[in-house]
Design a protein around this motif. Structure first.
Motif, mmCIF file in Angstrom:
data_model
loop_
_atom_site.group_PDB
_atom_site.id
_atom_site.type_symbol
_atom_site.label_atom_id
_atom_site.label_comp_id
_atom_site.label_asym_id
_atom_site.label_seq_id
_atom_site.Cartn_x
_atom_site.Cartn_y
_atom_site.Cartn_z
ATOM 1 N N ASP A 81 33.735 32.509 5.434
ATOM 2 C CA ASP A 81 35.172 32.377 5.216
ATOM 3 C C ASP A 81 35.616 33.227 4.040
ATOM 4 O O ASP A 81 36.653 33.892 4.105
ATOM 5 C CB ASP A 81 35.533 30.914 4.979
ATOM 6 N N HIS A 82 34.849 33.217 2.945
ATOM 7 C CA HIS A 82 35.197 34.034 1.785
ATOM 8 C C HIS A 82 35.131 35.517 2.133
ATOM 9 O O HIS A 82 35.976 36.309 1.704
ATOM 10 C CB HIS A 82 34.262 33.717 0.617
ATOM 11 N N LYS A 84 35.633 36.825 4.997
ATOM 12 C CA LYS A 84 36.788 37.128 5.833
ATOM 13 C C LYS A 84 38.040 37.320 4.986
ATOM 14 O O LYS A 84 38.837 38.238 5.230
ATOM 15 C CB LYS A 84 36.993 35.989 6.832
ATOM 16 N N GLN A 85 38.213 36.474 3.981
ATOM 17 C CA GLN A 85 39.373 36.606 3.100
ATOM 18 C C GLN A 85 39.341 37.921 2.336
ATOM 19 O O GLN A 85 40.373 38.581 2.170
ATOM 20 C CB GLN A 85 39.421 35.428 2.132
ATOM 21 N N GLU A 88 40.297 40.769 4.669
ATOM 22 C CA GLU A 88 41.739 40.806 4.910
ATOM 23 C C GLU A 88 42.482 41.363 3.697
ATOM 24 O O GLU A 88 43.468 42.085 3.837
ATOM 25 C CB GLU A 88 42.239 39.407 5.241
ATOM 26 N N TYR A 411 41.156 35.085 -8.084
ATOM 27 C CA TYR A 411 39.960 35.884 -7.861
ATOM 28 C C TYR A 411 39.232 36.223 -9.156
ATOM 29 O O TYR A 411 38.200 36.852 -9.129
ATOM 30 C CB TYR A 411 40.315 37.189 -7.131
#
Length: 412
Positions: A81-82, A84-85, A88, A411
């Motif tokens: 998931d990280h 993927k973020q 993006e 971040y």
């Protein structure tokens, strides 16, 4: 085995849970001490025969291994998931920008590791409680003497008045410096060591001796009724900072170095004064302690005591800007660094800011203010302020870093 388990005095109870048939598959056997049998009870399964402990251990370990595999799979899903973020986020970025981001992350990681190593290497900063314990032991800047059982206890009026209602009333009747007050305590069984331990408790929030009498609830109740129950040390010291009762020193700021060195001069040249207590600033900062002790040796302190005026300490604003004074004093009384007071009022300027405006330099950033405050803490030998300030300033530095690379705050 046709015997009934209830006939034996030490028989095991049937297993609870499951259906009725499963409950009847286990029968406990007892031990006969008079016949020489061992004391251990054994369980026999009619369904599975004699199950070995090794088999049971294998089944348990197998379930644990399966559980670990599920946890590992869940963790890998989070990592995906990280990733993927991040994909993006960086999908529309130029390669050079991505390379700059990687360099920023590597630099931040190196700084974090360096900060951790520095924290492990430097000695532990002394807390308010430890400094107050030394203050009671070494008697810096005492201003009143308590006489109990023909023994003199030099103490500090402001601290006892802030910590104990009994002493607040008692000391108000003798406001002069160096007053000798004879103690008359109604609670029975209080001797000199125990009285000293009570004073130590008012300074630190902890008893300074291991005495079985302090475990006696009746004595503690009598002491609380006579002296009152103080708040925690943090609460009372914060109240002392807010109201400054019995203050005996004022901090003034001047840009005239000769005036600072002479500790005198035209009062109109001095900026706003800040009230404080000699006991607290001498306990927290060796710089102020040595300064006050030098005034005692040179006889300057006698003049202030005779005139009953607070001691004035004039500080060079080019070394200690006035805008940091409240932050420093607040940390001395509470062990907390509050940077919000730096920008709470437009009047809290400093000589360095004026010089910066004249030279055409922009206003100082939060990171620059934090570094300046850190160096002031080192100059005052106030390690708690230095270490707490570095912790508080990290979010400001992280915010500036995020602005420099145009990243969201989450971040960093």
């Amino acid at each position: 085995m046709g015997a009934n388990a209830s006939n034996y005095p030490h028989s095991c109870s049937p297993r609870v849970g499951g259906n009725s048939q499963a409950q009847q598959t286990f029968i406990g056997t007892s031990s006969y001490s008079q016949q020489g049998y061992g004391c251990e009870s054994k369980l026999y399964s009619l369904d599975h025969g004699h199950e070995k402990p090794q088999d049971k251990k294998k089944r348990t370990s197998g379930l644990a291994t399966l559980k670990k595999k599920f946890i590992k799979r869940r963790k890998s899903n989070r990592s995906a998931d990280h990733a993927k973020q991040m994909r993006e986020l960086l999908s529309g970025w130029d390669v050079r920008d991505v390379n700059a981001l990687v360099e920023e992350y590597e630099g931040t990681s190196a700084l974090k590791e360096l900060s951790l190593q520095a924290s492990l290497a430097r000695p532990e900063a002394r807390t308010l409680q430890k400094d107050m314990a030394d203050l009671y032991e070494y008697k810096y800047c005492t201003d009143v003497d308590l006489i109990f059982q023909e023994t003199c206890f030099p103490v500090h009026r402001a601290i006892l008045a802030a910590r104990c209602p009994f002493f607040k009333t008692l000391l108000s009747s003798s406001p002069e410096y160096g007053a000798e007050i004879i103690m008359d305590i109604n609670t029975a069984g209080i001797d000199m060591p125990m009285f000293s331990a009570l004073l130590h408790y008012l300074y630190t929030g902890e008893f300074g001796m291991e005495d079985s009498r302090f475990q006696n609830v009746d004595i503690l109740v009598q002491l609380s009724e006579e002296f009152g129950t103080p708040n925690s040390l943090d609460v009372d010291m914060r109240g002392l900072f807010d109201y400054m009762c019995y203050y005996d020193v004022v901090l003034s700021f001047s840009s005239d170095s000769e005036l600072v060195e002479a500790f005198g001069g035209n009062q109109n040249c001095l900026d706003e004064e800040l009230k404080a207590h000699k006991a607290v600033i001498s306990a927290r900062s060796p710089f102020f302690r040595n300064l006050l002790q030098r005034r005692i040796r040179t006889g300057e302190e006698i003049t202030d005591r005779t005139l009953r005026t607070p001691t004035r300490i004039i500080l060079d604003e080019s070394i200690i800007p006035k805008k940091y004074a409240k932050v420093i004093l607040h940390c001395m009384y509470t062990d907390v660094v509050d940077l919000s007071v730096l920008h709470c009022s437009p009047s809290v300027g400093s000589l360095s800011e004026v010089q910066a405006l004249v030279a055409g330099k922009p206003n100082m950033t939060r990171a620059e203010e934090a570094m300046e405050l850190y160096h002031i803490a080192l100059f005052l030998e106030f390690n708690m302020l230095a270490q707490e300030e570095t912790t508080v300033s990290r979010p400001a530095c992280a915010a500036e870093l995020s602005n420099s690379c145009l990243l969201p705050q989450s971040y960093i």
